[in-house]
Design an enzyme around this catalytic site. Structure first.
Site, mmCIF file in Angstrom:
data_model
loop_
_atom_site.group_PDB
_atom_site.id
_atom_site.type_symbol
_atom_site.label_atom_id
_atom_site.label_comp_id
_atom_site.label_asym_id
_atom_site.label_seq_id
_atom_site.Cartn_x
_atom_site.Cartn_y
_atom_site.Cartn_z
ATOM 1 N N ARG A 54 0.861 -1.284 0.184
ATOM 2 C CA ARG A 54 0.072 -0.047 0.116
ATOM 3 C C ARG A 54 0.908 1.228 -0.051
ATOM 4 O O ARG A 54 0.570 2.359 -0.950
ATOM 5 C CB ARG A 54 -0.915 -0.387 1.201
ATOM 6 C CG ARG A 54 -1.939 0.817 1.160
ATOM 7 C CD ARG A 54 -3.131 0.793 2.402
ATOM 8 N NE ARG A 54 -3.822 1.886 2.502
ATOM 9 C CZ ARG A 54 -4.195 2.482 3.471
ATOM 10 N NH1 ARG A 54 -3.470 2.116 4.576
ATOM 11 N NH2 ARG A 54 -4.825 3.671 3.667
ATOM 12 N N HIS A 58 0.609 4.157 -2.737
ATOM 13 C CA HIS A 58 0.269 5.669 -2.184
ATOM 14 C C HIS A 58 1.495 6.540 -2.670
ATOM 15 O O HIS A 58 1.082 7.625 -2.818
ATOM 16 C CB HIS A 58 -0.086 5.809 -0.730
ATOM 17 C CG HIS A 58 -1.335 5.326 -0.397
ATOM 18 N ND1 HIS A 58 -2.247 5.658 0.489
ATOM 19 C CD2 HIS A 58 -2.228 4.395 -0.897
ATOM 20 C CE1 HIS A 58 -3.385 5.249 0.704
ATOM 21 N NE2 HIS A 58 -3.312 4.189 -0.266
ATOM 22 N N ASN A 86 -3.550 8.599 4.792
ATOM 23 C CA ASN A 86 -2.129 7.808 4.903
ATOM 24 C C ASN A 86 -1.824 7.527 6.411
ATOM 25 O O ASN A 86 -0.876 7.171 6.550
ATOM 26 C CB ASN A 86 -1.031 8.765 4.226
ATOM 27 C CG ASN A 86 -0.889 8.642 2.877
ATOM 28 O OD1 ASN A 86 -1.404 7.682 2.130
ATOM 29 N ND2 ASN A 86 -0.463 9.760 2.205
ATOM 30 N N HIS A 183 -5.757 -6.080 -2.611
ATOM 31 C CA HIS A 183 -6.779 -6.231 -1.306
ATOM 32 C C HIS A 183 -6.694 -7.631 -1.025
ATOM 33 O O HIS A 183 -7.552 -7.955 0.018
ATOM 34 C CB HIS A 183 -7.936 -5.500 -1.738
ATOM 35 C CG HIS A 183 -7.780 -3.950 -1.290
ATOM 36 N ND1 HIS A 183 -8.856 -3.083 -1.662
ATOM 37 C CD2 HIS A 183 -6.636 -3.148 -1.274
ATOM 38 C CE1 HIS A 183 -8.392 -1.864 -1.597
ATOM 39 N NE2 HIS A 183 -7.213 -1.754 -1.175
#
Length: 306
Positions: A54, A58, A86, A183
């Site tokens: 992740r 990001h 975040n 995910h």
């Protein structure tokens, strides 16, 4: 993606300076150090695999893959990592540990952006996902601003909004569905899906809605695994979507969206196809708006600009 073999490494079309063998002469053990650091951290806490993947995503979606997500806020600037999107990022200490060890061996050579990209790749493999090589040579950016994080996809978006958002960065609908398969690891907090319970979301299985309600009885920070095998990289995420048991609205919308449901079914049926498409999409994501040469730097401390 255009790939031509140059010397011992691949040179990637679109990002000239990125090469598989970028550190071959300057820091040959960099990859091994990252891998060892990641593996020992995940041995201790397997849930951090999701955090590393992740973090890379990001990072790349904001200002390109340039380590901007790692920068600390200062009194004059609120950085990306303090954005609400975040605050739940995890795994910073793994990046720091790898960086520290690499700096001892080859100071000022390996960028934080590359370490994040390598760590995400190693986390995928550690959790049971595909093994793949990534080109290296990204430089670290000097900008990290909270307002830029408005460009991160929210868990409330539907499939066509996700297609648009990823499309702006050059991804096809299929690549977006493949990347969403990350995910297969990790959890969501109640705050990111409780709205679906209030709305009695029709795309959600009734007994699964009860499960989510039970989770949310623990408050906004209560965690729900995104698929039944939260620390294993597999295609169970897509089975969950078929069973109307996607946790986030954005995930479940991939199964209801006319342009994405076929891809979900394909990946649910064929894990090897998912793995193949996922690693190709990850390599492509790792090349987003890469900074090279004087456009970036190699930070000596990942949390602040040199």
């Amino acid at each position: 993606m255009e790939m031509t073999i140059v010397g011992l490494g691949f040179r990637f079309g679109g990002a000239d300076g990125l090469r598989m063998d970028y550190y071959l002469m300057t820091c040959p053990f960099a990859e091994q150090i990252v891998k060892t650091t990641v593996n020992s951290a995940l041995q201790e806490d397997p849930t951090l695999a999701a955090g590393l993947i992740r973090m890379h995503f990001h990072d790349c979606f904001i200002e390109g893959c340039d380590g901007s997500v790692l920068i600390n806020s200062t009194k004059d600037n609120t950085a990306e990592r303090d954005s609400p999107a975040n605050l739940s990022l995890r795994g910073y200490e793994i990046i720091d540990d790898a960086k520290e060890e690499i700096e001892q061996q080859c100071p000022g050579v390996v960028s934080c952006a590359d370490i994040v990209a390598m760590a995400a790749r190693d986390a995928v493999f550690w959790a049971g996902g595909p093994v793949y090589d990534i080109p290296k040579g990204r430089k670290d950016g000097r900008r990290s601003r909270i307002e830029d994080t408005i460009n991160l996809p929210a868990p409330t978006l539907n499939a066509s909004q996700l297609i648009d958002m990823f499309g702006k960065r050059g991804f096809t609908a299929q690549e977006m569905v493949a990347l969403s398969g990350a995910h297969t690891l990790g959890v969501a907090r109640c705050s990111s899906f409780k709205q679906r319970l209030n709305d009695a979301d029709p795309s959600m299985d009734a007994s699964f809605a009860k499960t989510l309600s039970r989770t949310c009885s623990g408050g906004d920070n209560a965690e729900q695994p995104l698929d039944p095998t939260r620390t294993t990289f597999d295609n169970a995420y897509y089975w969950a979507l078929q069973a109307k048991a996607g946790v986030l609205f954005s995930d479940q919308s991939l199964f209801t969206g006319p342009r994405t449901s076929g891809v979900v079914n394909g990946y649910a049926m064929n894990q090897a196809m998912f793995f193949f498409d996922f690693q190709r999409a990850m390599i492509k994501m790792g090349n987003l708006d890469v900074k090279e040469g004087s456009k970036g730097e190699v930070r000596s401390n990942c949390h602040r600009v040199n």
